[in-house]
Structures are given as structure tokens and as C-alpha cells.
Scaffold this motif. Structure first.
Motif, PDB file in Angstrom:
ATOM      1  N   GLY A  53      61.925  31.891  97.858  1.00  0.00           N
ATOM      2  CA  GLY A  53      61.678  32.765  96.766  1.00  0.00           C
ATOM      3  C   GLY A  53      62.221  32.470  95.438  1.00  0.00           C
ATOM      4  O   GLY A  53      62.603  33.426  94.633  1.00  0.00           O
ATOM      5  N   LYS A  54      62.584  31.223  95.049  1.00  0.00           N
ATOM      6  CA  LYS A  54      63.317  30.700  94.016  1.00  0.00           C
ATOM      7  C   LYS A  54      64.600  31.758  93.641  1.00  0.00           C
ATOM      8  O   LYS A  54      64.682  32.158  92.756  1.00  0.00           O
ATOM      9  CB  LYS A  54      62.170  30.880  92.760  1.00  0.00           C
ATOM     10  CG  LYS A  54      61.261  29.884  93.017  1.00  0.00           C
ATOM     11  CD  LYS A  54      60.277  29.905  91.685  1.00  0.00           C
ATOM     12  CE  LYS A  54      59.392  28.713  91.697  1.00  0.00           C
ATOM     13  NZ  LYS A  54      58.430  28.588  90.413  1.00  0.00           N
ATOM     14  N   ARG A  55      65.247  31.744  94.795  1.00  0.00           N
ATOM     15  CA  ARG A  55      66.602  32.301  94.335  1.00  0.00           C
ATOM     16  C   ARG A  55      68.025  31.679  94.685  1.00  0.00           C
ATOM     17  O   ARG A  55      67.918  30.589  95.367  1.00  0.00           O
ATOM     18  CB  ARG A  55      66.808  33.869  95.341  1.00  0.00           C
ATOM     19  CG  ARG A  55      65.753  34.822  95.213  1.00  0.00           C
ATOM     20  CD  ARG A  55      65.829  36.177  96.039  1.00  0.00           C
ATOM     21  NE  ARG A  55      65.607  35.422  97.580  1.00  0.00           N
ATOM     22  CZ  ARG A  55      66.210  36.085  98.578  1.00  0.00           C
ATOM     23  NH1 ARG A  55      66.882  37.247  98.393  1.00  0.00           N
ATOM     24  NH2 ARG A  55      65.872  35.615  99.696  1.00  0.00           N
ATOM     25  N   LEU A  56      68.913  31.985  93.898  1.00  0.00           N
ATOM     26  CA  LEU A  56      70.348  31.252  94.289  1.00  0.00           C
ATOM     27  C   LEU A  56      71.388  32.261  94.273  1.00  0.00           C
ATOM     28  O   LEU A  56      71.449  33.293  93.486  1.00  0.00           O
ATOM     29  CB  LEU A  56      70.418  30.377  92.879  1.00  0.00           C
ATOM     30  CG  LEU A  56      71.734  29.327  92.936  1.00  0.00           C
ATOM     31  CD1 LEU A  56      71.554  28.431  93.738  1.00  0.00           C
ATOM     32  CD2 LEU A  56      72.113  28.714  91.671  1.00  0.00           C
ATOM     33  N   SER A  57      71.979  31.947  95.440  1.00  0.00           N
ATOM     34  CA  SER A  57      73.181  32.997  95.955  1.00  0.00           C
ATOM     35  C   SER A  57      74.173  32.240  95.620  1.00  0.00           C
ATOM     36  O   SER A  57      74.454  31.286  96.086  1.00  0.00           O
ATOM     37  CB  SER A  57      73.108  33.491  97.347  1.00  0.00           C
ATOM     38  OG  SER A  57      73.971  34.206  97.853  1.00  0.00           O
TER      39      SER A  57
END
Length: 599
Positions: A53-57
Motif C-alpha cells: 500500500g505504498k507505505r514505509l515503516s
């Protein structure tokens, strides 16, 4: 205007001082984390992981809090990976939350330098730094004192410019809010006084005695009409140039007051500007019928013919439309504008300026069937004098009905019933032609329906060159008229018993009130239908429940605000950023009291 001030749409130093930040960004490093607040911290990136989902953690270590925190980036872009590289040190600023027991930032800002509190004005096209630079350049105690502001207010306004830490605490405080309200309304009424000075006339006017004329009229004037006439008489006999507004509901008899004012100035010249040629012709006909024969009355239609110019020189009472703006009027003693709400403020002032010569200003009267709220009248009471005509020569019986288009058959049956009694109906449409942005049918698309279902149907609109003739034909022979709001003022229609306003939510209450006032002119039981596709708002429900124009003006003020009477650029809409014309009457009284002490 100074270019720096012009960038910020400020007319002077006070307006610049009243320009407040929308918020402050506290970019000082927090000693400890504060949940659900904006925090600033210096971090080093320890690890990161790309999620679905186009996320960066990201896991980071906060130096000033000496603990780990997480950073989550939504809508991941390629530059984010470089921005949050492993072992990179950053200063981040954003709202701090709690996620599974860990401190969490979501999409924080990256800050170059920490340690400052910065004002954020959110003005498009002008940076916050530039705004602060302009304020620092112009806002001084001495500059603000020139406007006679109170010392306590100057102190607060300068704190908002100079001391970011104190300013951040004061923003949205009651102390600052009351200061801004007071300064804004005080500055407004001060500018009004300076704009509309009561100039001294070189000659007092000796008014013509109109008592015999009043007794000879075929009707008895109301008490309110006589009071308004006496108000004007006192103005004319004053050594000061006077500006008066005469307000009264549709059908209250303002025309008689206009004619009385013209006769009181005899043999001097009086000018009356009306918004439409039909209304100008109607006023001219009434003036010829009611005023004494020795008064030379002219219906002025053009400045182009020599004959009209010659008649203009000889006339005592000149009645016309916008054509008067190009006429030679510098010998007029009194200038009047009928249905003033139909003219721009600049048009009205241009007419007044045309009648001004080197020796004296003419007295000036505006007539309106759209009452303004009492607070607005109070704000401008040092400039304008007010006369109110509340009595009607006959009782108005108008029933206002809220009806949806789904139930319009009930309306059509009622129109047919009124037509059988030789009564007329007008149906007002908001559009002439089809529009993609409108959910209503335009006037042109419904003509065939009405012609099929009703007799003697007429239609016109503002762009129609024959509109005046069509209105006259309808008055004589018609049953149903399809129109736009051009019927708001104009021709007398004594047989009109129904007016239908399609899409009433699109109009201000003053326009609705004017349109409704077209029916019931001679005491005939009449109806105003508000026809909508949507649920009716509280505003329209309140309108339907009262015929009192002054109550309607108060309701309208709450929804629309008043407009700019100084520069004439804004006819309605919010003219104050902080001062509320409905809620802040106490502050207005204090500001007027302070201004009066200075004069």
C-alpha cells in the motif's frame, strides 16, 4: 498603495497589524515527548521497511528523548528512501501518536534548522519569512499611534510581531480576540468618517412649503411618510451636506417621499436615478400626476441630443437611469437614488460626484426596500442618517409556501385558479440557458410547457432587448410571466397575486424579500412559493415565517454579512475578519465612544 502592503491585500498599517498567523510552528526540540501534540526531535535512522500500500515503516532513535520512535510514510515516493537513508540524522516535526506502545510520527516534516518558533500565515504566493520582514519593517509603536489606537492594543499587536513565544500563547486567546475586534471596527468607522465628511454648504436652502400640496393629495400620507419628509426637510435646511437612507418595505410609499423632497427644493434642481427604464418611466408618470404643474419635470433618457441637454438646464426635477452618469448635473441641490441596492456603491458615488461643484456638495438620499440590520445602521450612523417607513397604506396579506418540485401540480392548479379571478403569476428562474453546474431547468427549456398548459404566457430576461415592452404587455394582458430576477423592481403589477421563486437557496434573503414584495401591492390576498429540489434550510424557513423586512435583514446579516461601504468593491460578503456584526455590539459601542472622545 505601498507595494509591500499591496502584496498582502492591506490598505494601511492597521490592516497589516491585524494580519494574524493561522498558526505557529514550535521548532524547538522537545525535552520530552508530548502525545497528540506537535513535537520536534532530532533523530538518526536505524532501520526501514517497505510495506504494502505504498507505505514505509522506519525505526529511528531520538537524541533528545533518548528512546526509539517510529516514522510511517504513506503514499511512498522514490525520494523518501533517499530522505530516510540508514544512519542519516534528521530533525523531524509532526504530530506524535502512540502505536502499539511505541511513539509514532506519521508523514512528519523535515526541518533544516530547529530552535525557532515560526509564524505560519498560509497566504498563497507570499512566504512567511517575507510577511514577517514586511511587518518588522512597518509596524512600530509610532506608526500605529498615528492611527490613535489605544496603547494596550498597540502593545498586543507588537507582541504578535516581535515575541514568537508570547505570540503563540496569545493566538486564539480571549484577550487578543477582543483587541482584534475592537481595533478592526474602530478603524472601520474611523475610515468611514474620513471618507464621508459632512462638508459645510456655502448656502442654506430655503425649503418650499409643501403643506398645501400634501393636503391636496388623493390619499392621506402615513405618519412614517410624514416623519421621513420632515427628516429630509431638516437635512435641506442644515448648513452641512447630509447623506440619508430612507428604508421601507415594498409598497410603503417611498415614491411620495421622493416627490415631497423634490418639491421642497423648488426652484432648485433635484436629480433622481432609478435602476430600470420601466421604473424611471413609472416614477415620471406618477410625478406628473401628483406634483404641481409649475414644477418642470424631465424624463432624462440620453445625454447625446441637444434638445435633452437644453431641457436638462431648465428642469427642476430630473428622473433617469444610468444615463444620468454622463449628464451635466453640477447645479443639482439634491441627488436621490431609488432602489439603491440595485446599483454598485461606485455608481452611486459617481452620480453624487457629478453633482458636486467647486462651491458646494449636494445633499444625497438613497431609497431602499431592502432594510439593513440595526447593527449595520449603527456602524454607519455617524455617516448616514436613517429614516424608516414601517407603516403600509394597506395591510399586506402574503402567504409564503415552501414546496418541492415533486409537488408542483398543487402550485400549477393554484395559478390556474388565480388566473380565473383575473389575477397574474410570475415564475422566476435562476438561469436562462442550460448549465452543466445546475440541477434546475433553465427558463428557455420550460416555455413550451407553460404555453401548453396556461393562457397568455409571456417570458423575458435581462438580456432581452424587448424586456421593457414585454413587461408592459404582460401588465396589460398577461396571465403568467416567466422571468429572471429583473422583476425584483420595476413596473407596478396590481393584479399580481402569485410569485414563484425557483431555486430559492441560490438567493440572498434581501433578493427573496424584494421578489416577494412584488405581490399583494393593493391588499389582494397573495402567495409566494419557494420551489426547490432540496430540503429547506433554517434560513429559508425563517424567511417564510416573517414578512418583517427588518427581521429578515438580521437573518440575512447572520448568513451573508454586510459588505464594504468605504471602497465600494464588495456589495455583500464578510467585510470583517474578527468583528461580528451580530454578536459584538458591546465592542461597537465602546469603539464609537472612544472615537467620539477624539473628535
Amino acid at each position: 498603495m505601498n507595494k509591500d502592503l499591496e502584496k498582502l491585500s492591506c490598505k494601511d498599517i492597521v490592516e497589516l497589524a491585524l494580519l494574524m498567523p493561522k498558526k505557529f510552528d514550535d521548532l524547538r526540540l522537545n525535552n520530552e515527548p508530548i502525545l497528540n501534540e506537535l513535537n520536534c526531535t532530532k533523530v538518526i535512522i536505524k532501520s526501514k521497511k517497505q510495506l504494502p500500500g505504498k507505505r514505509l515503516s522506519i525505526i529511528a532513535y531520538s537524541y533528545n528523548w533518548e528512546c526509539e520512535c517510529t516514522i510511517t510514510i504513506f503514499n511512498l515516493r522514490p525520494f523518501h528512501n533517499a530522505l530516510f537513508a540508514i544512519n542519516k540524522e534528521l530533525i523531524i516535526y509532526g504530530k506524535l501518536g502512540d502505536f502499539a506502545g511505541l511513539l509514532q510520527f506519521i508523514n512528519p516534516k523535515i526541518i533544516k534548522d530547529s530552535g525557532e518558533i515560526t509564524a505560519n500565515y498560509l497566504i498563497k504566493g507570499v512566504s512567511d519569512k517575507e510577511i514577517c520582514k514586511i511587518k518588522n519593517k512597518y509596524l512600530t509603536y509610532e506608526a500605529l499611534k498615528e492611527f490613535n489606537l489605544l496603547d494596550e492594543h498597540i502593545k498586543l499587536l507588537l507582541i504578535m510581531k516581535e515575541n514568537s513565544q508570547e505570540a503563540m500563547k496569545l493566538l486564539n486567546s480571549k484577550e487578543l480576540n477582543e483587541c482584534l475586534k475592537f481595533v478592526e471596527i474602530y478603524h472601520h468607522i474611523k475610515r468611514l468618517n474620513e471618507t464621508y465628511k459632512n462638508d459645510i454648504l456655502y448656502k442654506k436652502i430655503k425649503t418650499f412649503d409643501i403643506n398645501k400640496w400634501l393636503k391636496s393629495l388623493p390619499f392621506k400620507p402615513t405618519s412614517d411618510q410624514i416623519n421621513a419628509i420632515n427628516d429630509i426637510k431638516n437635512d435641506l435646511e442644515s448648513i452641512h451636506h447630509k447623506i440619508r437612507i430612507v428604508m421601507g418595505d415594498v409598497g410603503c410609499g417611498k415614491s411620495l417621499v421622493i416627490f415631497a423632497a423634490a418639491l421642497m427644493c423648488y426652484p432648485k434642481k433635484v436629480v433622481l436615478m432609478a435602476p430600470t427604464s420601466v421604473l424611471a418611466q413609472q416614477l415620471y408618470n406618477e410625478a406628473k400626476r401628483l406634483l404641481p404643474g409649475f414644477l418642470k419635470i424631465l424624463h432624462f433618457v440620453s445625454s447625446k441630443t441637444k434638445l435633452m441637454q437644453d431641457e436638462l438646464k431648465e428642469a427642476n426635477f430630473v428622473i433617469g437611469t444610468h444615463a444620468l452618469l454622463w449628464a451635466s448635473l453640477d447645479d443639482a441641490t439634491l441627488v436621490m437614488v431609488d432602489e439603491q441596492q440595485r446599483f454598485g456603491a461606485k455608481q452611486r458615488m459617481k452620480l453624487k460626484d457629478l453633482a458636486t461643484n467647486d462651491k458646494e456638495n449636494p445633499h444625497y438620499i438613497e431609497f431602499s426596500a431592502t432594510p439593513i440590520p440595526r447593527t449595520t445602521a449603527l456602524i454607519h450612523s455617524d455617516i448616514y442618517s436613517y429614516s424608516f417607513i414601517k407603516e403600509l397604506p394597506f395591510k399586506k396579506e402574503i402567504e409564503t409556501k415552501l414546496i418541492t418540485i415533486a409537488n408542483s401540480n398543487e402550485l400549477f392548479n393554484h395559478i390556474k385558479s388565480e388566473n380565473k379571478q383575473n389575477h397574474q403569476a410570475i415564475i422566476v428562474y435562476p438561469l436562462i440557458e442550460e448549465s452543466k453546474s445546475s440541477s434546475y431547468k433553465p427558463l428557455e427549456s420550460v416555455i413550451s410547457f407553460y404555453e401548453k398548459n396556461f393562457d397568455k404566457v409571456y417570458y423575458t430576461h435581462g438580456k432581452d432587448k424587448e424586456k421593457d415592452n414585454i413587461l408592459l404587455q404582460f401588465a396589460e394582458n398577461g396571465n403568467v410571466l416567466l422571468s429572471t430576477t429583473i422583476v425584483e423592481v420595476g413596473i407596478s403589477l396590481p393584479r399580481l397575486s402569485i410569485i414563484v421563486i425557483v431555486a430559492p437557496e441560490r438567493y440572498g434573503l434581501s433578493t427573496l424579500h424584494q421578489l416577494r414584495g412584488r405581490v399583494g401591492r393593493n391588499g389582494v390576498k397573495s402567495y409566494c412559493y419557494l420551489l426547490s429540489k432540496f430540503e429547506f434550510s433554517d434560513r429559508l424557513i425563517k424567511f417564510a415565517n416573517t414578512l418583517d423586512g427588518f427581521k429578515i435583514a438580521e437573518i440575512d446579516l447572520e448568513n451573508r454579512k454586510s459588505g464594504d461601504l468605504i471602497d465600494g468593491d464588495v456589495q455583500h460578503g464578510i467585510s470583517f475578519k474578527y468583528f461580528d456584526e451580530v454578536l459584538d455590539k458591546d465592542i461597537l459601542y465602546k469603539a464609537k465612544e472612544y472615537l467620539n472622545k477624539q473628535n
